[in-house]
Design a protein around this motif. Structure first.
Motif, PDB file in Angstrom:
ATOM      1  N   SER A 127       5.036  -4.771  -3.836  1.00  0.00           N
ATOM      2  CA  SER A 127       3.752  -4.650  -4.527  1.00  0.00           C
ATOM      3  C   SER A 127       3.588  -3.255  -5.096  1.00  0.00           C
ATOM      4  CB  SER A 127       2.647  -4.918  -3.496  1.00  0.00           C
ATOM      5  OG  SER A 127       1.410  -4.480  -3.973  1.00  0.00           O
ATOM      6  N   TYR A 151      -2.057  -3.321   4.384  1.00  0.00           N
ATOM      7  CA  TYR A 151      -1.280  -4.292   3.592  1.00  0.00           C
ATOM      8  C   TYR A 151      -0.150  -3.581   2.844  1.00  0.00           C
ATOM      9  CZ  TYR A 151       0.189  -7.011  -0.399  1.00  0.00           C
ATOM     10  OH  TYR A 151       0.972  -7.626  -1.337  1.00  0.00           O
ATOM     11  N   ASN A 181      -0.265  -6.515 -11.242  1.00  0.00           N
ATOM     12  CA  ASN A 181      -1.400  -7.403 -10.926  1.00  0.00           C
ATOM     13  C   ASN A 181      -1.173  -8.796 -11.530  1.00  0.00           C
ATOM     14  OD1 ASN A 181      -2.480  -4.698 -10.321  1.00  0.00           O
ATOM     15  ND2 ASN A 181      -4.406  -5.779 -10.049  1.00  0.00           N
ATOM     16  N   ILE A 202      -9.874  -9.810  -9.214  1.00  0.00           N
ATOM     17  CA  ILE A 202     -10.897  -9.915 -10.254  1.00  0.00           C
ATOM     18  C   ILE A 202     -10.777 -11.192 -11.099  1.00  0.00           C
ATOM     19  CG2 ILE A 202      -9.618  -8.467 -11.918  1.00  0.00           C
ATOM     20  CD1 ILE A 202     -12.474  -7.353 -12.693  1.00  0.00           C
ATOM     21  N   SER A 218     -19.532  -7.610  -9.820  1.00  0.00           N
ATOM     22  CA  SER A 218     -19.778  -6.194  -9.545  1.00  0.00           C
ATOM     23  C   SER A 218     -18.599  -5.425 -10.113  1.00  0.00           C
ATOM     24  CB  SER A 218     -19.840  -5.930  -8.037  1.00  0.00           C
ATOM     25  OG  SER A 218     -20.904  -6.650  -7.466  1.00  0.00           O
ATOM     26  N   PHE A 220     -16.618  -2.350  -9.920  1.00  0.00           N
ATOM     27  CA  PHE A 220     -16.527  -1.366  -8.843  1.00  0.00           C
ATOM     28  C   PHE A 220     -16.280   0.043  -9.383  1.00  0.00           C
ATOM     29  CE2 PHE A 220     -14.796  -5.089  -6.134  1.00  0.00           C
ATOM     30  CZ  PHE A 220     -16.072  -5.441  -5.712  1.00  0.00           C
ATOM     31  N   ARG A 233      -5.610  -1.479 -14.740  1.00  0.00           N
ATOM     32  CA  ARG A 233      -4.511  -2.152 -14.029  1.00  0.00           C
ATOM     33  C   ARG A 233      -3.551  -2.771 -15.044  1.00  0.00           C
ATOM     34  NH1 ARG A 233      -6.735   0.299 -10.788  1.00  0.00           N
ATOM     35  NH2 ARG A 233      -7.456  -0.274  -8.710  1.00  0.00           N
ATOM     36  N   ARG A 294     -15.086   0.522  -4.930  1.00  0.00           N
ATOM     37  CA  ARG A 294     -14.616  -0.209  -3.747  1.00  0.00           C
ATOM     38  C   ARG A 294     -13.707   0.739  -2.951  1.00  0.00           C
ATOM     39  NH1 ARG A 294     -11.375  -5.766  -4.768  1.00  0.00           N
ATOM     40  NH2 ARG A 294      -9.960  -4.318  -5.789  1.00  0.00           N
ATOM     41  N   ASP A 297      -9.831   1.737  -3.616  1.00  0.00           N
ATOM     42  CA  ASP A 297      -9.385   1.483  -4.992  1.00  0.00           C
ATOM     43  C   ASP A 297      -8.848   2.766  -5.628  1.00  0.00           C
ATOM     44  OD1 ASP A 297      -9.724  -1.178  -5.284  1.00  0.00           O
ATOM     45  OD2 ASP A 297     -11.542  -1.082  -6.505  1.00  0.00           O
TER      46      ASP A 297
HETATM   47  C1  WQD Z   1      -8.507  -5.082 -10.181  1.00  0.00           C
HETATM   48  C2  WQD Z   1      -9.544  -4.144 -10.772  1.00  0.00           C
HETATM   49  C3  WQD Z   1     -11.088  -3.287  -9.153  1.00  0.00           C
HETATM   50  C4  WQD Z   1     -12.953  -7.134  -8.230  1.00  0.00           C
HETATM   51  C5  WQD Z   1      -4.773  -5.926  -5.556  1.00  0.00           C
HETATM   52  C6  WQD Z   1      -4.024  -5.374  -4.395  1.00  0.00           C
HETATM   53  C7  WQD Z   1      -2.622  -5.035  -4.812  1.00  0.00           C
HETATM   54  C8  WQD Z   1      -1.950  -6.238  -5.473  1.00  0.00           C
HETATM   55  C9  WQD Z   1      -2.764  -6.745  -6.605  1.00  0.00           C
HETATM   56  C10 WQD Z   1      -0.885  -7.503  -3.744  1.00  0.00           C
HETATM   57  C11 WQD Z   1      -9.795  -2.927  -9.898  1.00  0.00           C
HETATM   58  C12 WQD Z   1     -11.808  -4.149 -10.145  1.00  0.00           C
HETATM   59  C13 WQD Z   1     -12.156  -6.129  -8.760  1.00  0.00           C
HETATM   60  C14 WQD Z   1     -14.342  -7.134  -8.518  1.00  0.00           C
HETATM   61  C15 WQD Z   1     -14.021  -5.149  -9.866  1.00  0.00           C
HETATM   62  N1  WQD Z   1      -1.827  -7.325  -4.567  1.00  0.00           N
HETATM   63  N2  WQD Z   1     -12.679  -5.175  -9.567  1.00  0.00           N
HETATM   64  N3  WQD Z   1     -14.819  -6.130  -9.318  1.00  0.00           N
HETATM   65  O1  WQD Z   1      -7.141  -4.020  -6.257  1.00  0.00           O
HETATM   66  O2  WQD Z   1      -5.787  -3.660  -8.382  1.00  0.00           O
HETATM   67  O3  WQD Z   1      -4.825  -4.932  -6.557  1.00  0.00           O
HETATM   68  O4  WQD Z   1      -4.089  -7.049  -6.115  1.00  0.00           O
HETATM   69  O5  WQD Z   1       0.073  -6.828  -3.582  1.00  0.00           O
HETATM   70  O6  WQD Z   1      -1.947  -4.694  -3.651  1.00  0.00           O
HETATM   71  O7  WQD Z   1      -4.680  -4.187  -3.962  1.00  0.00           O
HETATM   72  O8  WQD Z   1      -6.647  -5.963  -7.830  1.00  0.00           O
HETATM   73  O9  WQD Z   1      -7.952  -7.791  -8.821  1.00  0.00           O
HETATM   74  O10 WQD Z   1      -8.813  -6.683  -6.708  1.00  0.00           O
HETATM   75  O11 WQD Z   1      -8.865  -5.422  -8.844  1.00  0.00           O
HETATM   76  O12 WQD Z   1     -14.512  -4.261 -10.560  1.00  0.00           O
HETATM   77  O13 WQD Z   1     -15.103  -7.972  -8.035  1.00  0.00           O
HETATM   78  O14 WQD Z   1     -10.788  -4.834 -10.842  1.00  0.00           O
HETATM   79  O15 WQD Z   1     -11.860  -2.179  -8.792  1.00  0.00           O
HETATM   80  O16 WQD Z   1     -10.043  -1.842 -10.762  1.00  0.00           O
HETATM   81  P1  WQD Z   1      -6.183  -4.538  -7.245  1.00  0.00           P
HETATM   82  P2  WQD Z   1      -8.096  -6.568  -8.009  1.00  0.00           P
END
Ligand code: WQD
Ligand code: NAD
Length: 349
Positions: A127, A151, A181, A202, A218, A220, A233, A294, A297
């Motif tokens: 990851s 994780y 992602n 997301i 939300s 974040f 991302r 969050r 993050d």
């Molecule tokens: C993406 C962006 C949030 C939800 C995770 C794991 C990573 C990998 C991929 C496994 C970020 C923002 C999110 C919401 C938001 N998985 N967001 N509101 O955190 O980049 O990665 O999945 O290996 O290890 O950490 O993915 O989809 O949660 O977030 O604003 O309700 O969307 O802050 O910038 P993330 P995500």
């Protein structure tokens, strides 16, 4: 050359799309999955898309050595793709031991069984979270790693264990693929992401808002050092990720030992860009409100995918619009995911 491939976690989001690619390329596929985060229905749909089913499905825990022995004794496995893991970052902070147990313990049990049964080829799901809070993007495979949650640490630990085993076990070949992602769904609308409970990621959150299952997103934080202040991302279409695994199998014998590759597009999108793209593609407004960051993050994670492109000629072909379109198509065709009706509490006796 067609191979018999054991796919752990083959009923999951990335695993099911990969099973389709492998079947379509002529490989035989054996799945091991305990369905702790997936539905058996996904494999029915894999068969529908690919035009033929996987050779066998073993419902078992990847930590179960006896079950693994039975799998390796029943099929002439040439290579293993190891997806089975727990993947919720927030949960890993609350119950880290469960993450070490399944993700690290599952990997060592699997490699031990492979060793005992003379199987030497492994593709491991790593990851982008192993990079932690990146200071410079895009990230190459040589960028510093600094996981920031249990994780991510389990994935980093597995990489270290596998690299060390490759130094000491002659003939072992491991490809660790660091996905950025993964998002989107199969273009048929038959396979997609079906998280249990409130989505952590997301894209399924957006599709559930659009279909009326949730009220608002939300966002974040909008005070990150990014062009619009929201997190950036490298979203990559799940079918591109699946195709990356097909390429990995084609190239696993290119070199001995362990090799690490990023699977990303090389393009970053902010949360607000993603929301706007999704609104345009779905024609549905996405009510959203900026909230606190969050915890855990990071501002920006974008891959440099040059190494994998140079090695295998693979690169992501689908853009953010395709990811939003296919994720939305899956959600519309499956408003409650793979469950035929929403889970309702049983009536009181
Ligand atoms: C993406 C962006 C949030 C939800 C995770 C794991 C990573 C990998 C991929 C496994 C970020 C923002 C999110 C919401 C938001 N998985 N967001 N509101 O955190 O980049 O990665 O999945 O290996 O290890 O950490 O993915 O989809 O949660 O977030 O604003 O309700 O969307 O802050 O910038 P993330 P995500
Ligand atoms: P998923 O949860 O949809 O799939 C994982 C599958 O493994 C599920 O079918 C689940 O039932 C199964 N499983 C879990 N624990 C098991 C166990 N102990 N024994 C047997 N089966 C078990 O997740 P996914 O998004 O398809 O992710 C696949 C892999 O890719 C995971 O290793 C994950 O850590 C990694 N990864 C995912 C992402 C992402 O954002 N989706 C990003 C980077 C890496």
């Amino acid at each position: 050359m067609p191979q018999t491939v054991l796919v752990t976690g083959g009923a999951g989001f990335i695993g099911s799309h990969t099973c389709v690619e492998l079947l379509r390329s002529g490989h035989e596929v054996v799945v091991l999955d305990d369905h702790s985060n997936s539905s058996p229905e996904a494999l029915e749909r894999v068969a529908k898309i690919a035009g033929r089913p996987v050779a066998a499905t073993h419902i078992a825990d990847v930590r179960d050595r006896r079950a693994l022995d039975a799998v390796f004794m029943s099929h002439p496995i040439d290579a293993v793709i190891h997806f089975a893991a727990k993947k919720a970052v927030g949960e890993s902070v609350r119950i880290p031991l469960a993450y070490y147990d399944v993700n690290v313990g599952g990997t060592t049990a699997l490699v031990s069984a492979m060793h005992d049964h003379g199987v030497h080829r492994l593709v491991f799901s790593s990851s982008c979270s192993v990079y932690g809070d990146a200071t410079t993007v895009p990230l190459t495979e040589d960028s510093p790693t600094a996981p920031t949650n249990p994780y991510a640490t389990t994935k980093w630990t597995c990489e270290q264990v596998l690299a060390d085993l490759c130094r000491h076990v002659p003939g072992l070949r491991v490809l660790a693929l660091r996905y950025f992602n993964p998002a989107g769904a199969h273009p048929t609308g038959l396979l997609g992401e079906d998280p249990r409970g409130v989505p952590n990621n997301i894209m399924p959150f957006l599709t559930q808002i659009a279909v009326g299952r949730r009220d608002e997103l939300s966002v974040f934080g909008d005070d990150y050092p990014t062009p619009d202040g929201t997190g950036v991302r490298d979203y990559i279409h799940v079918v591109d990720v699946a195709e990356g695994h097909r390429a990995a199998l084609d190239h696993i014998d290119d070199a001995p030992g362990m090799r690490v590759f990023n699977l990303g597009t090389g393009h970053g999108a902010s949360v607000l860009e993603l929301v706007r793209t999704f609104e345009r593609v779905s024609g549905r407004p996405i009510p959203h409100r900026v909230t606190e960051r969050r915890p855990g993050d990071v501002a920006e994670l974008v891959a440099d995918p040059a190494k994998v492109t140079a090695a295998w000629g693979w690169s992501a072909r689908r853009d953010l619009t395709a990811m939003c379109r296919d994720a939305w198509n899956f959600q519309q065709q499956n408003p409650h995911g793979y469950a035929p009706v929403p889970n309702t509490p049983s009536p009181l006796p």
